[in-house]
Design a protein around this motif. Sequence first.
Motif, PDB file in Angstrom:
ATOM      1  N   UNK A  78     -26.115  10.456  17.340  1.00 21.81           N
ATOM      2  CA  UNK A  78     -25.030   9.984  18.352  1.00 21.81           C
ATOM      3  C   UNK A  78     -24.125  11.086  18.593  1.00 21.81           C
ATOM      4  N   UNK A  79     -23.309  11.039  19.590  1.00 22.36           N
ATOM      5  CA  UNK A  79     -22.396  12.218  19.772  1.00 22.36           C
ATOM      6  C   UNK A  79     -21.359  11.554  20.506  1.00 22.36           C
ATOM      7  N   UNK A  80     -20.257  12.254  20.916  1.00 20.75           N
ATOM      8  CA  UNK A  80     -19.004  11.774  21.612  1.00 20.75           C
ATOM      9  C   UNK A  80     -19.152  11.258  22.848  1.00 20.75           C
ATOM     10  N   UNK A  81     -20.406  11.683  23.505  1.00 18.67           N
ATOM     11  CA  UNK A  81     -20.946  10.563  24.589  1.00 18.67           C
ATOM     12  C   UNK A  81     -20.905   9.497  24.536  1.00 18.67           C
ATOM     13  N   UNK A  82     -21.270   8.878  23.363  1.00 18.22           N
ATOM     14  CA  UNK A  82     -21.547   7.476  22.881  1.00 18.22           C
ATOM     15  C   UNK A  82     -20.268   6.730  22.625  1.00 18.22           C
ATOM     16  N   UNK A  83     -19.243   7.342  22.119  1.00 21.87           N
ATOM     17  CA  UNK A  83     -18.040   6.942  21.704  1.00 21.87           C
ATOM     18  C   UNK A  83     -17.265   5.791  22.465  1.00 21.87           C
TER      19      UNK A  83
END
Length: 417
Positions: A78-83
């Motif tokens: 997961x990365x900030x695009x999923x936040x």
Amino acid sequence: MQQGINPWASSQTVDVEKLFSDFGIEPISTATSGLPEVPSFMRRGIVVGHRDYGRIADAIRTGSPFNVMTGFMPSGHPHLGHLMVMKEVVWHVQHGGRGYIGVADREAHAVRGMSWTQCREYGREYLACLYALGYEGTTYYQSENTRLKDLAFEAATKINFSELQAIYGFTQDTALAHAMSVATQVGDILFPQLDCGPSPTVVPVGIDQDPHIRLTRDVAYKLRMFLVERRDGCISVRSKNAPEAAIEAVHRAFPGSKKYEGHVDIPGASCEAVEETVRAIEIEQGGFGFVLPSATYHTFMPGLQGGKMSSSVPESFISFWETEKDLKKKVMASLTGGRMTLEEQKKLGGEPEKCSVYLLNLFHMAPDDEELAEICRKCRAGEMMCGTCKKETFERTKEYLKDLREKMDETAHLVDG
Ligand code: TRP
Ligand code: SF4
């Protein structure tokens, strides 16, 4: 295939206006007035559209039961695009929603070829982030949830190959497992209602997921036994595919009702009351009584180099576990809306709307509206140079991730709980 929305495409250029007009997604502004408090992701234009969110706003305002459900495909870290979607789920849980999170390991296995072990590891990382953000509720892996899989099978009785072709561009060569993962996602979205009974469900997703939402609404409708309509001063309960016993049960539930071939007419009743009774009868008779699921659609935070934030392009994303050194490198090297020279920047100002650094702030790193407005103003006025701005954004992001990782440690026990 319906233009511009393929959930599995690697690049995503979606024309929001076109989506609204072609597919009947409504601008989010048409539903926010019903909310007691409008969250920042709606105020800031991150969540742009919705289907049937009005009934969720009503449920939040009146405190009546509703669900919030979404799924994550564990095909990478997961990365900030999923936040964003994680925060939307948590916000709805904090505003009374029953939470459901599906780890879409069937999809990751079928579509991305991930091994089950990999899926499990990535899945745990997604859950760690969610719990750190304050998530409470149900979580499951698709591959381990038998009731879900049975529901997906039931859903599949209402999906045919030509629909899959029209909606997703599936061909003769598409793997059957890919089609099964679509049915599984339909199952995911309806699962909360299988678990808790018919109730409004909001599915916060990126715009690319709308085909799944449309398909699920279609399936939910087709699985209903009855259609409840207002007609000529009475409420008419029409059978779509109800067994005779169910029609009889509706007739008996409403004294004074008249039973005809294929429908029961009820004089002087309220539509809502009839709806509710009819749903209960459907369940007694082995049906589901589903409420059509609602959805919100958010735009995507761009990658640090422009384009999509994608786990297969390391310089595009910020991981939740990014080291300080890498974080700094990535933010300092990111694509901005700055001008070619300092002189030009001072004269013309920057272009925040085109700047991945600004958007990182808009999405997550400047939660205070005044702070964000100040960044925007200073940028446009040419008062702030990109170097400074990036450094400050790096600092904010570093702090944010540090805090979040501390929370992850505190909530780690929930991940396998
Ligand atoms: N298909 C989604 C994705 O690619 C993941 C997903 C699976 C999902 N089931 C879901 C999203 C249910 C919303 C609701 O990210
Ligand atoms: Fe982007 Fe900041 Fe540069 Fe403006 S000053 S273009 S917001 S990096």
